[in-house]
Design a protein around this motif. Structure first.
Motif, short mmCIF file in Angstrom:
data_model
loop_
_atom_site.label_atom_id
_atom_site.label_comp_id
_atom_site.label_asym_id
_atom_site.label_seq_id
_atom_site.Cartn_x
_atom_site.Cartn_y
_atom_site.Cartn_z
N SER A 1 20.30 41.05 -24.86
CA SER A 1 20.86 42.45 -25.67
C SER A 1 19.88 42.80 -26.92
O SER A 1 19.56 44.26 -27.21
N GLU A 2 19.09 41.86 -27.49
CA GLU A 2 18.20 42.26 -28.81
C GLU A 2 16.88 42.96 -28.16
O GLU A 2 16.30 43.68 -28.80
N VAL A 3 16.45 42.36 -26.96
CA VAL A 3 15.14 42.86 -26.27
C VAL A 3 15.70 44.26 -25.91
O VAL A 3 14.74 45.14 -26.11
N ASP A 4 16.60 44.60 -25.40
CA ASP A 4 17.02 45.64 -24.94
C ASP A 4 17.13 46.57 -25.90
O ASP A 4 16.55 48.06 -25.67
N LEU A 5 17.50 46.63 -27.15
CA LEU A 5 17.66 47.24 -28.24
C LEU A 5 16.36 47.86 -28.58
O LEU A 5 16.34 48.92 -29.29
N CYS A 6 15.23 46.82 -28.61
CA CYS A 6 13.98 47.29 -28.93
C CYS A 6 13.62 48.48 -28.26
O CYS A 6 12.89 49.25 -28.83
#
Length: 116
Positions: free
Chosen positions: A28-33
């Motif tokens: 999810s954190e990677v996706d937000l980037c």
């Protein structure tokens, strides 16, 4: 928004990590980037937005070791499967367009396990 987030990490496509590795990142954190990059990666925008490039820079700094780089790579590949209209050339050019070379290649067929 879920479709965009799931499709965010527009870059690599095959590995799905079962279970969570012993690191602090999440897909999810990677996706937000990379979420702000979807319009560029589908060629709805000619150039990546400032928010997109900020996210690419954040993504570059997140992984601290080989395991985390491979995990981030697999997250990107997983997300790419959900993005309709993804353009390979835009995916490959994203790090250069944002002046942020990544520690792993961005392409639809990159093998995340080859990351040192």
């Amino acid at each position: 928004m879920k479709g965009v987030l799931a499709a965010l990490l527009v870059t690599l496509q095959v590995a799905y990590v079962v279970g969570r590795p012993s690191h602090t990142m999440s897909c999810s954190e990677v996706d937000l980037c990379v979420a702000p990059c979807v319009r560029y990666l589908t060629r709805e925008q000619k150039e990546p937005s400032e928010d997109c490039c900020k996210g690419v820079k954040r993504l570059k700094g997140m992984p601290k070791n080989t395991e985390e780089r491979r995990f981030a790579c697999s997250c990107v590949k997983q997300a790419a499967h959900g993005i309709s209209g993804l353009k390979d050339d835009a995916v490959m050019k994203l790090p250069t367009a944002c002046d942020t070379p990544l520690l792993f290649s961005i392409s639809m067929d990159f093998d995340c396990n080859s990351i040192p």
